[in-house]
Structures are given as structure tokens and as C-alpha cells.
Motif scaffolding. Structure first.
Motif, mmCIF file in Angstrom:
data_model
loop_
_atom_site.group_PDB
_atom_site.id
_atom_site.type_symbol
_atom_site.label_atom_id
_atom_site.label_comp_id
_atom_site.label_asym_id
_atom_site.label_seq_id
_atom_site.Cartn_x
_atom_site.Cartn_y
_atom_site.Cartn_z
ATOM 1 N N GLY A 145 -2.146 13.292 2.194
ATOM 2 C CA GLY A 145 -1.111 12.314 1.918
ATOM 3 C C GLY A 145 -0.630 12.398 0.482
ATOM 4 N N THR A 146 -0.202 11.268 -0.044
ATOM 5 C CA THR A 146 0.361 11.209 -1.394
ATOM 6 C C THR A 146 -0.724 11.341 -2.447
ATOM 7 O OG1 THR A 146 2.155 9.799 -0.626
ATOM 8 C CG2 THR A 146 1.674 9.745 -2.987
ATOM 9 N N ARG A 147 -0.415 12.055 -3.503
ATOM 10 C CA ARG A 147 -1.337 12.149 -4.637
ATOM 11 C C ARG A 147 -1.093 10.959 -5.563
ATOM 12 N NH1 ARG A 147 -1.844 18.680 -5.819
ATOM 13 N NH2 ARG A 147 -2.137 19.222 -3.632
ATOM 14 N N PRO A 148 -2.151 10.369 -6.101
ATOM 15 C CA PRO A 148 -1.998 9.141 -6.891
ATOM 16 C C PRO A 148 -1.143 9.352 -8.139
ATOM 17 C CG PRO A 148 -4.197 10.062 -7.145
ATOM 18 C CD PRO A 148 -3.543 10.810 -6.029
ATOM 19 N N GLY A 149 -0.142 8.507 -8.295
ATOM 20 C CA GLY A 149 0.799 8.629 -9.408
ATOM 21 C C GLY A 149 2.122 9.208 -8.976
ATOM 22 N N ALA A 150 2.130 9.960 -7.884
ATOM 23 C CA ALA A 150 3.375 10.499 -7.334
ATOM 24 C C ALA A 150 4.045 9.429 -6.466
ATOM 25 C CB ALA A 150 3.102 11.753 -6.523
ATOM 26 N N GLU A 151 5.316 9.619 -6.185
ATOM 27 C CA GLU A 151 6.048 8.657 -5.365
ATOM 28 C C GLU A 151 5.440 8.568 -3.969
ATOM 29 O OE1 GLU A 151 10.578 7.921 -3.584
ATOM 30 O OE2 GLU A 151 10.240 9.352 -5.225
ATOM 31 N N GLY A 152 5.265 7.353 -3.485
ATOM 32 C CA GLY A 152 4.658 7.143 -2.182
ATOM 33 C C GLY A 152 3.393 6.314 -2.309
ATOM 34 N N THR A 153 2.604 6.287 -1.245
ATOM 35 C CA THR A 153 1.379 5.496 -1.223
ATOM 36 C C THR A 153 0.168 6.405 -1.091
ATOM 37 O OG1 THR A 153 2.551 3.671 -0.142
ATOM 38 C CG2 THR A 153 0.155 3.614 -0.079
ATOM 39 N N ALA A 154 -0.682 6.426 -2.111
ATOM 40 C CA ALA A 154 -1.936 7.173 -2.063
ATOM 41 C C ALA A 154 -3.010 6.287 -1.448
ATOM 42 C CB ALA A 154 -2.341 7.610 -3.466
ATOM 43 N N GLU A 197 2.546 4.061 -5.440
ATOM 44 C CA GLU A 197 1.685 2.961 -5.026
ATOM 45 C C GLU A 197 0.298 3.459 -4.641
ATOM 46 O OE1 GLU A 197 5.288 0.091 -3.353
ATOM 47 O OE2 GLU A 197 3.741 0.788 -1.978
ATOM 48 N N LEU A 198 -0.616 2.509 -4.535
ATOM 49 C CA LEU A 198 -2.014 2.811 -4.252
ATOM 50 C C LEU A 198 -2.530 1.788 -3.257
ATOM 51 C CD1 LEU A 198 -4.114 4.842 -5.555
ATOM 52 C CD2 LEU A 198 -4.881 2.908 -6.940
ATOM 53 N N ARG A 199 -3.365 2.234 -2.295
ATOM 54 C CA ARG A 199 -4.093 1.314 -1.424
ATOM 55 C C ARG A 199 -5.582 1.652 -1.534
ATOM 56 N NH1 ARG A 199 0.326 -0.036 -1.471
ATOM 57 N NH2 ARG A 199 1.758 -0.499 0.237
ATOM 58 N N LEU A 200 -6.377 0.619 -1.730
ATOM 59 C CA LEU A 200 -7.835 0.732 -1.721
ATOM 60 C C LEU A 200 -8.337 -0.032 -0.509
ATOM 61 C CD1 LEU A 200 -8.417 -0.122 -5.490
ATOM 62 C CD2 LEU A 200 -8.224 2.150 -4.493
ATOM 63 N N ILE A 201 -9.123 0.619 0.340
ATOM 64 C CA ILE A 201 -9.439 0.055 1.656
ATOM 65 C C ILE A 201 -10.942 0.122 1.903
ATOM 66 C CG2 ILE A 201 -8.977 0.223 4.131
ATOM 67 C CD1 ILE A 201 -6.513 2.086 3.107
ATOM 68 N N THR A 202 -11.491 -0.985 2.411
ATOM 69 C CA THR A 202 -12.883 -0.989 2.841
ATOM 70 C C THR A 202 -13.043 -1.986 3.977
ATOM 71 O OG1 THR A 202 -15.171 -1.002 2.048
ATOM 72 C CG2 THR A 202 -13.738 -2.778 1.253
ATOM 73 N N PRO A 207 7.416 7.383 -11.236
ATOM 74 C CA PRO A 207 6.345 8.221 -10.702
ATOM 75 C C PRO A 207 6.083 9.472 -11.545
ATOM 76 C CG PRO A 207 7.786 7.482 -8.946
ATOM 77 C CD PRO A 207 8.462 7.108 -10.239
ATOM 78 N N LEU A 208 4.868 9.994 -11.423
ATOM 79 C CA LEU A 208 4.439 11.175 -12.162
ATOM 80 C C LEU A 208 4.551 12.417 -11.285
ATOM 81 C CD1 LEU A 208 1.117 9.652 -13.579
ATOM 82 C CD2 LEU A 208 3.396 9.626 -14.658
ATOM 83 N N LYS A 209 4.427 13.569 -11.914
ATOM 84 C CA LYS A 209 4.320 14.805 -11.148
ATOM 85 C C LYS A 209 3.015 14.772 -10.356
ATOM 86 C CE LYS A 209 6.961 17.705 -14.360
ATOM 87 N NZ LYS A 209 6.925 18.901 -15.246
ATOM 88 N N PRO A 210 2.986 15.350 -9.166
ATOM 89 C CA PRO A 210 1.780 15.281 -8.338
ATOM 90 C C PRO A 210 0.573 15.938 -8.993
ATOM 91 C CG PRO A 210 3.674 15.944 -7.027
ATOM 92 C CD PRO A 210 4.112 16.003 -8.462
#
Length: 224
Positions: A115-124, A191-196, A67-70
Motif C-alpha cells: 500500500g501507501t508508504r508513510p509520508g506519501a500521498e494516501g493512507t499508510a 495520512e496514517l492509520r494505526l490499527i489494533t 506529501p513527501l517522496k515515497p
């Protein structure tokens, strides 16, 4: 529309916990069934569970990157379906649902900024409309993406976080498991979730019958 990267107290890069987490998950589920003005000028390419791809065997996937820095997002790019869109930070509405981007800007993507920023640990979490009353919107083609394809997020620090798609599902209301859909798949990953919206459009309820959920994980980064 310009993107936003509001500063949050330490720890808010993680998804909400306790009651707030439950409310968020419920709200996200509700958003997929009531936050649309109806189909645009052509039929959306979502056909319920028939469109679900899942994780087919034999598709080579790269290893996860650390993971990256937020840092907040400014644009999202999905090359395989021709999407390059600005990101706007969104919060929760009165019902606990993530606010989708305004219909006046249907080509923008909303990011759950608490929530989580993309690239940081967790799910954006990213949400976008599939259509408006008159035209396809930013995530109209989302169900057509496939595992192994890329999602690139340009971040406000100038870096680009590259995610690899590993799961594509169109999930009906009767099969929706909020914790499974929006929770972290593998601890320690970014991680990343794209939702529609997905499935079919129910004219009686003015909502779609399912959600398209695309999952991806961080595999590369540039400019860090």
C-alpha cells in the motif's frame, strides 16, 4: 527484526483498487477479530465505544504538510504512550487479511507494504498486536492516545515524517465501515492509520469485539 523496503512497480504506493481493494478491507476487518492469542497478564485498556475519543471540539490541530517522496518505514514512535518500535513489512494472508507481526516479536509493528508508504500521498496502514497470551504487546496503550498528539515515522531514506493524530475510535463489529475507516479522509493528504484489537475479549471465539483505529495526517518532516 530488521525493517524491509522492497521495491514495487510504479503506482503500488497507492492502495489496491477494484476487487483486491475490497478483499483487503474485508481482511483488515477480520484481522481485528481473529488474530490474537488472547489477553496478556493484565486487562487491556480498551472498553469498546466508551474508549472512543473521536474529534473533540476545541483541540487545535496544525495544517497538513505537503506529501513527501515515497520511502518505506523503519521505526514508529508514539511518544505519548512510550512506543518506539521497529517496522516489518507485511503482506496479505490466504484470507486476504494483512499479516500481523509474528507473536515471537510482539513489540514490532507491521506495515502493509503493498500500500501507501508513510509520508506519501494516501493512507499508510500499520497494524500491531494489543497483547499475546502472556504479556501486553506494542499497541497495548493505543486507545489512550488523543487528538493533537504525534506519531513519528523514521523512513529508510533517513527522513522523519511527523503525523498529528486527529481521530481515535474503538469501533465495534456492528458499526464497522471499511471504506470509511481505511479510506483517505481528505484527498491530497499523506495520512496514517494505526490499527489494533479493542473492545472486550470473547473467550468463546478467541477474538476481540472491536478494533482501535487511530487516524493521523502529515504535519512536519525532518531530514528531507
Amino acid at each position: 527484526m530488521a525493517s524491509h523496503d522492497a521495491e514495487h512497480p510504479a503506482g503500488t504506493g497507492r492502495l489496491l483498487t477494484g476487487v483486491a481493494w475490497v478483499v483487503l478491507l474485508l481482511g483488515l476487518w477480520l484481522w481485528g477479530h481473529g488474530a490474537t492469542e488472547g489477553p496478556g497478564g493484565s486487562s487491556a485498556p480498551m472498553t469498546g465505544d466508551v474508549a472512543a475519543v473521536g474529534r473533540p471540539l476545541g483541540v487545535p490541530l496544525p495544517p497538513a504538510r505537503a506529501p513527501l517522496k515515497p520511502a518505506g518505514p523503519s521505526t514508529v514512535e508514539i511518544p505519548s504512550i512510550g512506543v518506539r518500535a521497529p517496522v516489518v513489512m507485511r503482506g496479505l494472508d490466504a484470507t486476504g487479511a494483512v499479516e500481523p507481526p509474528p507473536y515471537a516479536t510482539p513489540r514490532t509493528v507491521g506495515w502493509f507494504g503493498s500500500g501507501t508508504r508513510p509520508g506519501a500521498e494516501g493512507t499508510a496502514l500499520f497494524v500491531g498486536h494489543v497483547d499475546t497470551a502472556s504479556e501486553p504487546a506494542v499497541f497495548y496503550g493505543l486507545s489512550a492516545v488523543r487528538p493533537g498528539e504525534k506519531v513519528r515515522v523514521t523512513r529508510t531514506d533517513g527522513s522523519v515524517a511527523e503525523f498529528t493524530i486527529d481521530d481515535v475510535q474503538v469501533i465495534g463489529r456492528d458499526r464497522f465501515d471499511a471504506h470509511k475507516v481505511y479510506g483517505v479522509r481528505q484527498p491530497g493528504r499523506a495520512e496514517l492509520r494505526l490499527i489494533t484489537c479493542g473492545g472486550t475479549f470473547d473467550k468463546a471465539t478467541r477474538s476481540y469485539t472491536a478494533n482501535v483505529v487511530v487516524s493521523a495526517y502529515l504535519t512536519d518532516a525532518r531530514g528531507i
